[in-house]
Design a protein around this motif. Structure first.
Motif, mmCIF file in Angstrom:
data_model
loop_
_atom_site.group_PDB
_atom_site.id
_atom_site.type_symbol
_atom_site.label_atom_id
_atom_site.label_comp_id
_atom_site.label_asym_id
_atom_site.label_seq_id
_atom_site.Cartn_x
_atom_site.Cartn_y
_atom_site.Cartn_z
ATOM 1 N N ARG A 262 13.782 12.389 -13.766
ATOM 2 C CA ARG A 262 15.011 12.741 -13.078
ATOM 3 C C ARG A 262 16.182 12.683 -14.044
ATOM 4 N N ARG A 263 17.202 13.475 -13.769
ATOM 5 C CA ARG A 263 18.402 13.450 -14.593
ATOM 6 C C ARG A 263 19.156 12.138 -14.396
ATOM 7 N N SER A 264 19.038 11.558 -13.206
ATOM 8 C CA SER A 264 19.690 10.281 -12.924
ATOM 9 C C SER A 264 18.744 9.420 -12.094
ATOM 10 N N PHE A 265 18.622 8.147 -12.461
ATOM 11 C CA PHE A 265 17.722 7.247 -11.744
ATOM 12 C C PHE A 265 18.408 6.562 -10.576
ATOM 13 N N GLY A 266 19.756 6.497 -10.632
ATOM 14 C CA GLY A 266 20.500 5.805 -9.588
ATOM 15 C C GLY A 266 20.083 4.344 -9.503
ATOM 16 N N ASN A 267 19.881 3.865 -8.282
ATOM 17 C CA ASN A 267 19.471 2.469 -8.064
ATOM 18 C C ASN A 267 17.999 2.372 -7.669
ATOM 19 N N ASP A 268 17.220 3.384 -7.990
ATOM 20 C CA ASP A 268 15.804 3.395 -7.631
ATOM 21 C C ASP A 268 15.016 2.529 -8.612
ATOM 22 N N VAL A 269 14.855 1.259 -8.267
ATOM 23 C CA VAL A 269 14.198 0.314 -9.183
ATOM 24 C C VAL A 269 12.717 0.612 -9.333
ATOM 25 N N LEU A 270 12.089 1.166 -8.290
ATOM 26 C CA LEU A 270 10.670 1.510 -8.404
ATOM 27 C C LEU A 270 10.482 2.627 -9.424
ATOM 28 N N TYR A 271 11.310 3.655 -9.339
ATOM 29 C CA TYR A 271 11.198 4.776 -10.272
ATOM 30 C C TYR A 271 11.500 4.320 -11.701
ATOM 31 N N HIS B 130 0.833 -1.210 0.000
ATOM 32 C CA HIS B 130 0.000 0.000 0.000
ATOM 33 C C HIS B 130 0.865 1.257 0.000
ATOM 34 N N ASN B 131 1.903 1.258 0.849
ATOM 35 C CA ASN B 131 2.794 2.424 0.904
ATOM 36 C C ASN B 131 3.527 2.628 -0.422
ATOM 37 N N LEU B 132 4.000 1.524 -1.012
ATOM 38 C CA LEU B 132 4.687 1.626 -2.304
ATOM 39 C C LEU B 132 3.732 2.097 -3.401
ATOM 40 N N GLN B 133 2.471 1.644 -3.310
ATOM 41 C CA GLN B 133 1.469 2.067 -4.286
ATOM 42 C C GLN B 133 1.222 3.573 -4.179
ATOM 43 N N GLU B 134 1.134 4.071 -2.944
ATOM 44 C CA GLU B 134 0.937 5.504 -2.750
ATOM 45 C C GLU B 134 2.139 6.301 -3.255
ATOM 46 N N LEU B 135 3.339 5.776 -2.972
ATOM 47 C CA LEU B 135 4.539 6.440 -3.459
ATOM 48 C C LEU B 135 4.562 6.470 -4.981
ATOM 49 N N ALA B 136 4.220 5.334 -5.609
ATOM 50 C CA ALA B 136 4.188 5.265 -7.068
ATOM 51 C C ALA B 136 3.153 6.222 -7.640
ATOM 52 N N GLU B 137 2.017 6.364 -6.940
ATOM 53 C CA GLU B 137 0.978 7.278 -7.412
ATOM 54 C C GLU B 137 1.461 8.728 -7.352
#
Length: 817
Positions: free
Chosen positions: A262-271, A141-148
């Motif tokens: 973002r200019r760089s995604f880094g290791n953010d797999v969700l993004y 649920h928290n990840l879903q809200e973050l993704a939204e």
């Protein structure tokens, strides 16, 4: 003769405000109309101004507000994009994609595993399963809200048709005031008809058109949107860096079609997964899409190497089978003058890039009073991405084109496919690019010997350059019935006195380059057309620079081929070469030079070329054609030579006890400082050779060939980013003498001298040993300062050692310099 010329030139269109004008044979000077006087006729006639024509101005505004006629934008070609709830529907579609839901579940499970290891969840607890499922639900649920939330920040919000009508009117007003000449935005009617036909077919199949333009200015965003709006094509969603997402402007652009990333995604797999989900959703829905193939804006005027980030998402959409197909349309946007070039120069000279903000954006309105010429936009023939992939598969494997797209799972195969696609798009952009008058003038001024050039000679050389561009298959901006002298006058007016000066009081107007660095931006717009000629000429120059009689300047075919190969390898990340291969390109160039009476070719009894001389005709003409090609590439040779010389300074001092790793940014800054010093002391001919972007490309090339080792340290800067470190590879390390310092010999010195063979001979270069000792003394001085001030003992903390070793093994099979 005129009829033939008209058949050869595709009709062109002017897009200016409310009017689209057809020019059957390119640009023709419009007839005088009563009351026009010296005004810019089409611009004033089609874009009324409040001060001069208040009633007409108000009429135009009312027509746009009410959406009268084409301004309503009701019947565009493409999928529906303007309706209330568009953003909510798009957000829901993105969040419901299977790949995003799968990623959210994976991340939740990984977090649960961590909590289990940390003892926050006990597997021996009788209620473990229930607690685990509850915790998993909370995490999802928290990840879903973050993704939204991230989706809301990212997606474009083209919901209001009245807003788009107003935005179009405002942007057109601004653009046509800045780019003032009669042409305004110039497009080819043939290309417009073709893209509309493709768009109709794409709409029927519910496929997206992916516009891939080059990127030289922030105006790029505006010009393509204006063209799509005026010609009735669905506006594309435009990938834009979130550095432009600042108050007021960010919201405006997002509602006009911008997609913030973002200019760089880094290791953010969700993004990363979220971006892929959004692109999948756009392409599945058949929405048009736009991203800049080079990533950021070119500060040098020529195309940059392709950036593969967004392209990899697009390719994955097709290869995975989530999207059936998409249409690729490379786009070239050329300007008489780019608004930002003055800022580019300061950045290239080492000044930090200034962060975009509202105050600077509003102050940019001052440029609207400038006369910046015109904008030319050209569309390459669109092609199917699926068809391209299948063609590449068939070419490499011999397997029929009907091969299942999901069968490509090998990472190396995908990377090769991605790279081929990126460079094909760049090649397509170059193929349709138009050479503007300012580029012609800038190229001529920077490829002539002497301080200045008379008007008659400038006209002659511009006409010669036009002929050379056309003979290479390039396009010159349409002049129509306007004589070359008029075109040059307009070009000089656009460039302005800060770039091109005029010597007064002479029998003939004489022009000279005031700001060669900034003018090089316009010269670089033509270099892609002549890159093989420039490489061959620079290689021949290794013998021509000796002087003496023709026999002393003769070069054998083998020597020429070896030096051309060396230079081609050196610059393979800098330029885009014809695809026929080195041997074919070399022979084609030599035969063209022979036909143009630039060289004489000596052949054996079998007709094979054995040696090459400058022709007597070329010598009698003062080597003007040969020198032209050399002048095009000499600044780049100087820059790579400077980069190689600066590497000599990374030789550790005799008493140094560290591990040899240095701050990479400080090393690059030292290289640039060395270049400025050498220029002002006469050992470097071109100040533009110290520009940051070309030096950075040289460093990248040296890293690829393992001259330079680059790593990341766990030692971090204040903004918590890894600190790049650099070190000269041990096998390239020169010797150091206690008395003379760095010894001018060894593998790196030989490499540097091979570049120097094709450098321009300057007034201070004939003293050989003195130059080497003076240059090395400065290099060593700056290098030792790096070791004293910036050396860091991070041997055991350094990351990536094994990665570098693997990289060196992988590079072992490649052709080294």
């Amino acid at each position: 003769m005129d009829d033939q010329r008209n058949r050869d030139a595709a009709p062109d269109l002017d897009i200016l405000g409310d009017q689209v004008t057809l020019h059957p044979s390119g640009y023709v000077v419009p007839p005088e109309r009563p009351g026009d006087g010296d005004k810019e006729r089409n611009l004033v006639a089609n874009m009324a101004r409040f001060r001069s024509h208040p009633l007409e101005f108000l009429r135009e505004v009312s027509l746009h507000v009410s959406g009268t006629g084409w301004r309503a934008y009701d019947h565009f070609i493409g999928q529906p994009i303007f309706y209330p709830g568009f953003s909510e529907n798009m957000t829901a579609a993105v969040l419901s994609t299977p790949i995003l839901q799968k990623r959210i579940t994976e991340l939740a499970l990984k977090r649960i595993e961590i909590e289990e290891k940390e003892g926050l969840l006990n597997k021996n607890d009788p209620g473990y399963e229930g607690k685990r499922n509850t915790r998993k639900g909370v995490l999802e649920h928290n990840l879903q809200e973050l993704a939204e939330k991230m989706t809301g920040d990212m997606i474009c919000k083209m919901e209001s048709r009245p807003f788009i009508r107003g935005a179009y009117y405002m942007c057109t007003q601004l653009l046509t005031r800045a780019y003032h000449q009669e042409i305004g935005i110039h497009v080819s009617s043939e290309e417009v008809l073709r893209i509309r036909s493709v768009a109709e077919e794409a709409e029927r199949k519910k496929q997206s058109i992916i516009f891939l333009p080059c990127h030289r200015s922030h105006v790029d965003y505006v010009s393509l949107q204006i063209i799509c709006y005026r010609l009735g094509l669905a506006l594309p969603t435009v990938v834009a860096g979130d550095n432009l997402n600042f108050p007021v402007v960010g919201s405006f652009l997002q509602h006009a079609g911008a997609m913030w990333i973002r200019r760089s995604f880094g290791n953010d797999v969700l993004y990363t997964t979220l971006v892929q989900s959004y692109i999948d959703t756009l392409l599945q829905g058949g929405f048009n899409f736009e991203c800049f193939i080079e990533g950021g804006r070119s500060r040098t005027g020529k195309l940059l190497p392709p950036k593969f980030g967004i392209l990899s998402f697009i390719l994955d959409s097709i290869l995975s089978g989530r999207v059936e197909d998409a249409i690729i349309c490379p786009v070239s946007t050329q300007y008489d003058k780019v608004i930002e070039t003055e800022g580019y120069v300061t950045e290239l000279l080492g000044m930090p890039k200034k962060k975009e903000n509202l105050a600077d954006f509003l102050s940019a309105s001052s440029v609207l009073s400038l006369k910046l010429g015109r904008v030319d936009v050209r569309f390459h023939e669109p092609w199917s991405l699926r068809g391209f992939i299948q063609e590449q598969q068939s070419r490499t494997t011999g397997i029929p084109k009907e091969l299942d797209m999901k069968s490509i799972n090998d990472v190396a195969t995908r990377q090769k496919l991605l790279r081929t696609m990126g460079y094909k798009v760049l090649s397509d952009i170059n193929a349709v690019s138009v050479v503007m008058p300012t580029a012609l003038i800038g190229t001529v001024l920077l490829t002539l010997r002497g301080r200045g050039v008379g008007k008659a000679e400038l006209i002659r050389r511009v006409e010669w350059l036009c002929a050379r561009v056309k003979s290479k298959g390039g396009r010159v901006a349409h002049f129509g019935n306007a004589p070359t002298s008029v075109v040059i006058e307009r070009g000089l007016e656009v460039l302005g006195k800060d770039l091109v000066g005029t010597v007064e009081g002479l029998p003939e107007p004489t022009f000279f380059a005031v700001d060669r660095f900034q003018l090089s931006f316009y010269r670089n717009m033509t270099i892609h057309l002549f890159i093989t000629e420039a490489l061959v000429s620079a290689a021949m120059y290794s013998k021509v620079k000796r002087g003496g009689g023709p026999a002393n300047q003769r070069i054998t075919y083998t020597e020429l081929r070896d030096q051309v190969l060396f230079l081609s390898q050196l610059f393979r990340g800098e330029f885009i070469y014809p695809t026929e291969g080195l041997a074919t390109n070399l022979d084609n160039t030599l035969h063209a030079f022979e036909k143009d009476k630039i060289v004489d070719l000596h052949r054996d009894e079998n007709g094979n070329i054995t040696a090459i001389d400058l022709s007597n005709e070329e010598r009698a003409a003062g080597r003007e054609n040969f020198d032209f090609y050399c002048f095009l590439i000499w600044p780049f040779i100087e820059s790579f030579w400077l980069g190689a010389v600066s590497l000599m300074g990374f030789t550790p001092p005799l008493n140094y006890t560290g591990d040899g790793w240095l701050d990479a940014k400080k090393c690059q800054d030292a290289s640039q400082l060395l270049g400025k010093t050498l220029y002002h002391q006469g050992d470097l001919s071109y100040f533009e050779a110290v520009n940051k972007e070309t030096l950075k490309n040289a460093w990248t090339r040296f890293e690829e060939e393992s001259l330079l080792l680059v790593s990341k340290s766990r030692v971090t800067t204040s903004n918590a980013k890894p600190l790049p470190l650099a070190q000269l590879a041990p096998e390239w390390m020169p010797k150091r003498d206690p008395v003379i310092g760095i010894v001018p010999e060894g593998r790196l010195w030989d490499f540097t001298e091979k570049i120097a063979l094709s450098r321009r001979e300057g007034k201070n270069r004939r003293d050989g040993a003195t130059v080497s000792s003076r240059v090395l003394r400065l290099t060593d001085m700056l290098g030792q300062r790096l070791f004293v001030e910036g050396g860091q003992e991070v041997g055991e903390e350094r990351e990536g050692g094994s990665r570098r070793r693997q990289r060196k093994v992988a590079l072992g099979a490649r052709a080294h310099l």
